[in-house]
Motif scaffolding. Structure first.
Motif, PDB file in Angstrom:
ATOM      1  N   ALA A  78       0.829  -1.207   0.000  1.00  0.00           N
ATOM      2  CA  ALA A  78       0.000   0.000   0.000  1.00  0.00           C
ATOM      3  C   ALA A  78       0.862   1.255   0.000  1.00  0.00           C
ATOM      4  N   ALA A  79       1.974   1.222   0.709  1.00  0.00           N
ATOM      5  CA  ALA A  79       2.892   2.370   0.726  1.00  0.00           C
ATOM      6  C   ALA A  79       3.482   2.605  -0.662  1.00  0.00           C
ATOM      7  N   ALA A  80       3.751   1.536  -1.398  1.00  0.00           N
ATOM      8  CA  ALA A  80       4.271   1.671  -2.768  1.00  0.00           C
ATOM      9  C   ALA A  80       3.226   2.325  -3.668  1.00  0.00           C
ATOM     10  N   VAL A  81       1.964   1.937  -3.518  1.00  0.00           N
ATOM     11  CA  VAL A  81       0.888   2.557  -4.295  1.00  0.00           C
ATOM     12  C   VAL A  81       0.756   4.032  -3.908  1.00  0.00           C
ATOM     13  N   ALA A  82       0.812   4.327  -2.618  1.00  0.00           N
ATOM     14  CA  ALA A  82       0.703   5.716  -2.149  1.00  0.00           C
ATOM     15  C   ALA A  82       1.837   6.570  -2.695  1.00  0.00           C
ATOM     16  N   GLU A  83       3.034   6.040  -2.705  1.00  0.00           N
ATOM     17  CA  GLU A  83       4.190   6.785  -3.223  1.00  0.00           C
ATOM     18  C   GLU A  83       4.020   7.052  -4.715  1.00  0.00           C
ATOM     19  N   ALA A  84       3.538   6.059  -5.456  1.00  0.00           N
ATOM     20  CA  ALA A  84       3.342   6.235  -6.898  1.00  0.00           C
ATOM     21  C   ALA A  84       2.213   7.213  -7.193  1.00  0.00           C
ATOM     22  N   ALA A  85       1.233   7.309  -6.299  1.00  0.00           N
ATOM     23  CA  ALA A  85       0.090   8.196  -6.512  1.00  0.00           C
ATOM     24  C   ALA A  85       0.381   9.631  -6.113  1.00  0.00           C
ATOM     25  N   ARG A  86       1.452   9.845  -5.373  1.00  0.00           N
ATOM     26  CA  ARG A  86       1.791  11.190  -4.914  1.00  0.00           C
ATOM     27  C   ARG A  86       2.140  12.074  -6.107  1.00  0.00           C
ATOM     28  N   PRO A  87       1.578  13.280  -6.172  1.00  0.00           N
ATOM     29  CA  PRO A  87       1.907  14.174  -7.285  1.00  0.00           C
ATOM     30  C   PRO A  87       3.387  14.539  -7.269  1.00  0.00           C
ATOM     31  N   ALA A  88       3.940  14.697  -8.442  1.00  0.00           N
ATOM     32  CA  ALA A  88       5.350  15.073  -8.553  1.00  0.00           C
ATOM     33  C   ALA A  88       5.547  16.482  -8.017  1.00  0.00           C
ATOM     34  N   ILE A  89       6.608  16.671  -7.266  1.00  0.00           N
ATOM     35  CA  ILE A  89       6.933  17.981  -6.733  1.00  0.00           C
ATOM     36  C   ILE A  89       7.832  18.678  -7.754  1.00  0.00           C
ATOM     37  N   PRO A  90       7.453  19.891  -8.178  1.00  0.00           N
ATOM     38  CA  PRO A  90       8.287  20.582  -9.162  1.00  0.00           C
ATOM     39  C   PRO A  90       9.686  20.852  -8.603  1.00  0.00           C
ATOM     40  N   ARG A  91      10.665  20.702  -9.469  1.00  0.00           N
ATOM     41  CA  ARG A  91      12.035  20.974  -9.044  1.00  0.00           C
ATOM     42  C   ARG A  91      12.226  22.461  -8.828  1.00  0.00           C
ATOM     43  N   ARG A  92      13.063  22.791  -7.899  1.00  0.00           N
ATOM     44  CA  ARG A  92      13.350  24.189  -7.609  1.00  0.00           C
ATOM     45  C   ARG A  92      14.047  24.806  -8.814  1.00  0.00           C
ATOM     46  N   GLY A  93      13.553  25.915  -9.241  1.00  0.00           N
ATOM     47  CA  GLY A  93      14.152  26.610 -10.370  1.00  0.00           C
ATOM     48  C   GLY A  93      13.668  26.108 -11.718  1.00  0.00           C
TER      49      GLY A  93
END
Length: 97
Positions: A63-78
Motif C-alpha cells: 500500500a505504501a508503494a501505491v501511495a508513493e506512486a500516486a503522490r503528485p510530482a513535486i516541481p524541481r526548484r528553479g
C-alpha cells in the motif's frame, strides 16, 4: 487487511473489490491496487498508470508503494513552468496549401 491498508496510506481511499484484491482511489480517481502475490506471503502492487510496483512482504508495504506512486510530482526548484497558448475562436490559424 483493509484496516492495515487504510492506516499505511491515509491519503488514499481503499475499497475491497474481492477477498484478496484492494483498489485505491485518490480524490475519486483510480490510484492503483494491492493483491495477494503469486508467491506465498507476498503482496503485489500496481500503480494507477499500470506500472508494476513489485512484490512486498506485507500489505502495508504494498500500500505504501501505491501511495508513493500516486503522490503528485513535486516541481524541481528553479524549474520553468511550461506555457501553453490557448487558441480561442477569434485566433487566426495558418492554412497550408
Amino acid at each position: 487487511m483493509l484496516s492495515t491498508l487504510s492506516l499505511s496510506a491515509p491519503s488514499l481511499v481503499w475499497r475491497q473489490a474481492d477477498a484478496d484484491f484492494f483498489v485505491a482511489t485518490l480524490d475519486g480517481q483510480y490510484a492503483g491496487f494491492v493483491t495477494t502475490g503469486s508467491l506465498p506471503a507476498t503482496f503485489d502492487a500496481e500503480s494507477g498508470h499500470g506500472a508494476d510496483l513489485g512484490s512486498h512482504a506485507s500489505p502495508g508495504a504494498a500500500a505504501a508503494a501505491v501511495a508513493e506512486a500516486a503522490r503528485p510530482a513535486i516541481p524541481r526548484r528553479g524549474a520553468r513552468a511550461q506555457r501553453r497558448r490557448a487558441r480561442g475562436a477569434g485566433t487566426p490559424q495558418r492554412v497550408r496549401s
